[in-house]
Design a protein around this motif. Structure first.
Motif, PDB file in Angstrom:
ATOM      1  N   ASN A   1       0.804  -1.216   0.000  1.00 18.98           N
ATOM      2  CA  ASN A   1       0.000   0.000   0.000  1.00 18.98           C
ATOM      3  C   ASN A   1       0.840   1.270   0.000  1.00 18.98           C
ATOM      4  N   TRP A   2       2.103   1.145   0.076  1.00 19.88           N
ATOM      5  CA  TRP A   2       3.024   2.277   0.122  1.00 19.88           C
ATOM      6  C   TRP A   2       4.100   2.060  -0.937  1.00 19.88           C
ATOM      7  N   ASN A   3       4.800   3.122  -1.283  1.00 16.79           N
ATOM      8  CA  ASN A   3       5.773   3.064  -2.365  1.00 16.79           C
ATOM      9  C   ASN A   3       7.193   2.863  -1.845  1.00 16.79           C
ATOM     10  N   PHE A   4       7.851   1.822  -2.352  1.00 14.28           N
ATOM     11  CA  PHE A   4       9.263   1.580  -2.053  1.00 14.28           C
ATOM     12  C   PHE A   4      10.067   2.078  -3.247  1.00 14.28           C
ATOM     13  N   LYS A   5      10.838   3.129  -3.065  1.00 18.21           N
ATOM     14  CA  LYS A   5      11.599   3.730  -4.166  1.00 18.21           C
ATOM     15  C   LYS A   5      12.820   2.872  -4.501  1.00 18.21           C
ATOM     16  N   THR A   6      12.958   2.555  -5.773  1.00 20.48           N
ATOM     17  CA  THR A   6      14.114   1.773  -6.213  1.00 20.48           C
ATOM     18  C   THR A   6      14.880   2.524  -7.287  1.00 20.48           C
ATOM     19  N   PHE A   7      16.154   2.165  -7.427  1.00 14.48           N
ATOM     20  CA  PHE A   7      17.016   2.675  -8.488  1.00 14.48           C
ATOM     21  C   PHE A   7      17.410   1.518  -9.384  1.00 14.48           C
ATOM     22  N   ASP A   8      17.604   1.815 -10.657  1.00 15.96           N
ATOM     23  CA  ASP A   8      18.094   0.771 -11.563  1.00 15.96           C
ATOM     24  C   ASP A   8      19.446   0.253 -11.092  1.00 15.96           C
ATOM     25  N   GLN A   9      20.274   1.161 -10.582  1.00 13.24           N
ATOM     26  CA  GLN A   9      21.567   0.782 -10.022  1.00 13.24           C
ATOM     27  C   GLN A   9      21.858   1.630  -8.791  1.00 13.24           C
TER      28      GLN A   9
ATOM     29  N   ILE B   1      24.403  -3.228   3.330  1.00 13.59           N
ATOM     30  CA  ILE B   1      23.986  -2.666   2.048  1.00 13.59           C
ATOM     31  C   ILE B   1      22.468  -2.730   1.902  1.00 13.59           C
ATOM     32  N   ILE B   2      21.861  -3.870   2.206  1.00 16.12           N
ATOM     33  CA  ILE B   2      20.409  -3.986   2.047  1.00 16.12           C
ATOM     34  C   ILE B   2      19.682  -3.131   3.087  1.00 16.12           C
ATOM     35  N   HIS B   3      20.273  -2.945   4.264  1.00 15.70           N
ATOM     36  CA  HIS B   3      19.706  -2.030   5.262  1.00 15.70           C
ATOM     37  C   HIS B   3      19.640  -0.615   4.693  1.00 15.70           C
ATOM     38  N   GLU B   4      20.717  -0.163   4.072  1.00 13.91           N
ATOM     39  CA  GLU B   4      20.751   1.192   3.522  1.00 13.91           C
ATOM     40  C   GLU B   4      19.857   1.320   2.296  1.00 13.91           C
ATOM     41  N   ILE B   5      19.787   0.283   1.464  1.00 19.33           N
ATOM     42  CA  ILE B   5      18.862   0.291   0.325  1.00 19.33           C
ATOM     43  C   ILE B   5      17.424   0.432   0.820  1.00 19.33           C
ATOM     44  N   THR B   6      17.101  -0.216   1.934  1.00 19.13           N
ATOM     45  CA  THR B   6      15.765  -0.105   2.508  1.00 19.13           C
ATOM     46  C   THR B   6      15.497   1.303   3.016  1.00 19.13           C
ATOM     47  N   HIS B   7      16.490   1.929   3.634  1.00 19.51           N
ATOM     48  CA  HIS B   7      16.346   3.331   4.029  1.00 19.51           C
ATOM     49  C   HIS B   7      15.965   4.187   2.820  1.00 19.51           C
ATOM     50  N   ILE B   8      16.683   3.990   1.727  1.00 20.79           N
ATOM     51  CA  ILE B   8      16.395   4.757   0.517  1.00 20.79           C
ATOM     52  C   ILE B   8      14.968   4.500   0.041  1.00 20.79           C
ATOM     53  N   GLY B   9      14.571   3.239   0.068  1.00 28.49           N
ATOM     54  CA  GLY B   9      13.242   2.881  -0.403  1.00 28.49           C
ATOM     55  C   GLY B   9      12.123   3.513   0.391  1.00 28.49           C
ATOM     56  N   MET B  10      12.340   3.705   1.699  1.00 27.36           N
ATOM     57  CA  MET B  10      11.294   4.218   2.584  1.00 27.36           C
ATOM     58  C   MET B  10      11.362   5.721   2.831  1.00 27.36           C
ATOM     59  N   GLU B  11      12.426   6.358   2.411  1.00 28.98           N
ATOM     60  CA  GLU B  11      12.687   7.739   2.826  1.00 28.98           C
ATOM     61  C   GLU B  11      11.535   8.692   2.484  1.00 28.98           C
ATOM     62  N   GLU B  12      11.084   8.655   1.262  1.00 26.94           N
ATOM     63  CA  GLU B  12      10.069   9.617   0.826  1.00 26.94           C
ATOM     64  C   GLU B  12       8.668   9.208   1.263  1.00 26.94           C
ATOM     65  N   SER B  13       8.302   7.957   1.041  1.00 25.77           N
ATOM     66  CA  SER B  13       6.915   7.533   1.234  1.00 25.77           C
ATOM     67  C   SER B  13       6.544   7.284   2.692  1.00 25.77           C
ATOM     68  N   LEU B  14       7.532   7.019   3.556  1.00 19.97           N
ATOM     69  CA  LEU B  14       7.239   6.754   4.963  1.00 19.97           C
ATOM     70  C   LEU B  14       7.926   7.747   5.900  1.00 19.97           C
ATOM     71  N   VAL B  15       9.239   7.848   5.798  1.00 21.28           N
ATOM     72  CA  VAL B  15       9.993   8.667   6.759  1.00 21.28           C
ATOM     73  C   VAL B  15       9.612  10.137   6.651  1.00 21.28           C
TER      74      VAL B  15
END
Length: 247
Positions: free
Chosen positions: A121-129, A170-184
């Motif tokens: 129900n929320w957006n996880f932001k991803t990057f191609d790289q 690395i995956i912890h920080e990728i998750t931070h990026i994914g949640m930064e805008e839509s949740l944090v």
């Protein structure tokens, strides 16, 4: 210097890696040191383990920061110190090799996110790289949510903070990026709740991939009973609102 790698799956079919490994420059390391000193009071208050060069200049700059007198003008002194006495490209070789060895795992975990995120129900932001850069200074990891850049602390032996396997951080920080805008940002999450949300997400979604991953003690433990299985990940936004309403 940018080092780009590709991962190969079990069928020997090449795929483009989601990870770019960046060999750090003097400029990047000077920035890492500057940011750490600038945030030294907050980092110490949160109990972070902090790594900085052992030099009288750094000690003086730390004191300036705690007194509120540290600023952009101090960057040049840090750069000159690194250039004259400290920076050495060979110090990062072991860390680069260890992350190379985890590229296939990291790619598989990101594929898992891509498959599942449409059902949340929320957006996880991803990057191609994602760009992975290393530092000998600062704390265990940091991230730039706008550029998809992750910075990992290491030492000359290629050791990382908290884990032998750098994929955990690395995956912890990728998750931070994914949640930064839509949740944090959306819910203005306090630091403890933000960290616990990231930890619970990583633990629940990747515990088979990362059996050594641990929940930090620093987080908000109220989340544990509500975000307690993979199904709950779909509704993290609603769970956070419930906790925030209690405050």
């Amino acid at each position: 210097m940018l080092l780009l790698f590709s991962a190969v799956n079990e069928c020997k079919q090449s795929t483009t890696s989601r990870i770019q490994i960046i060999e750090p420059s003097i400029e990047q390391e000077a920035t890492s040191i500057w940011r750490t000193i600038n945030d030294i009071t907050f980092l110490e208050s949160q109990g972070y383990t902090i790594h900085l060069p052992d030099d009288p200049l750094i000690d003086n700059l730390i004191n300036k920061s705690k007194e509120g007198n540290f600023g952009n003008d101090d960057y040049a002194e840090i750069y000159r110190l690194l250039e004259a006495k400290i920076y050495d490209r060979s110090k990062y070789k072991n860390a680069i090799q260890k992350v190379e060895g985890q590229l296939a795992l990291l790619n598989r975990m990101m594929d898992k996110v891509e498959v599942k995120l449409s059902g949340w129900n929320w957006n996880f932001k991803t990057f191609d790289q994602y760009k992975i850069q290393f530092t000998l200074y600062g704390t265990g990891g940091s991230y730039d949510p706008d550029e998809g850049v992750i910075t990992l602390w290491t030492n000359q032996q290629g050791e990382f903070m908290n884990y032998n396997n750098p994929a955990n951080t690395i995956i912890h920080e990728i998750t931070h990026i994914g949640m930064e805008e839509s949740l944090v940002h959306k819910y203005d999450l306090p630091h403890g709740l933000k960290e616990r949300t990231v930890d619970r997400f990583v633990y629940l979604l990747f515990k088979e991939d990362l059996p050594e991953y641990r929940i930090q003690e620093m987080g908000d433990a109220r989340l544990d009973e509500l975000l307690n299985d993979k199904e709950a990940i779909k509704h993290i936004d609603e769970i956070l609102l419930e906790i925030l309403d209690e405050q």
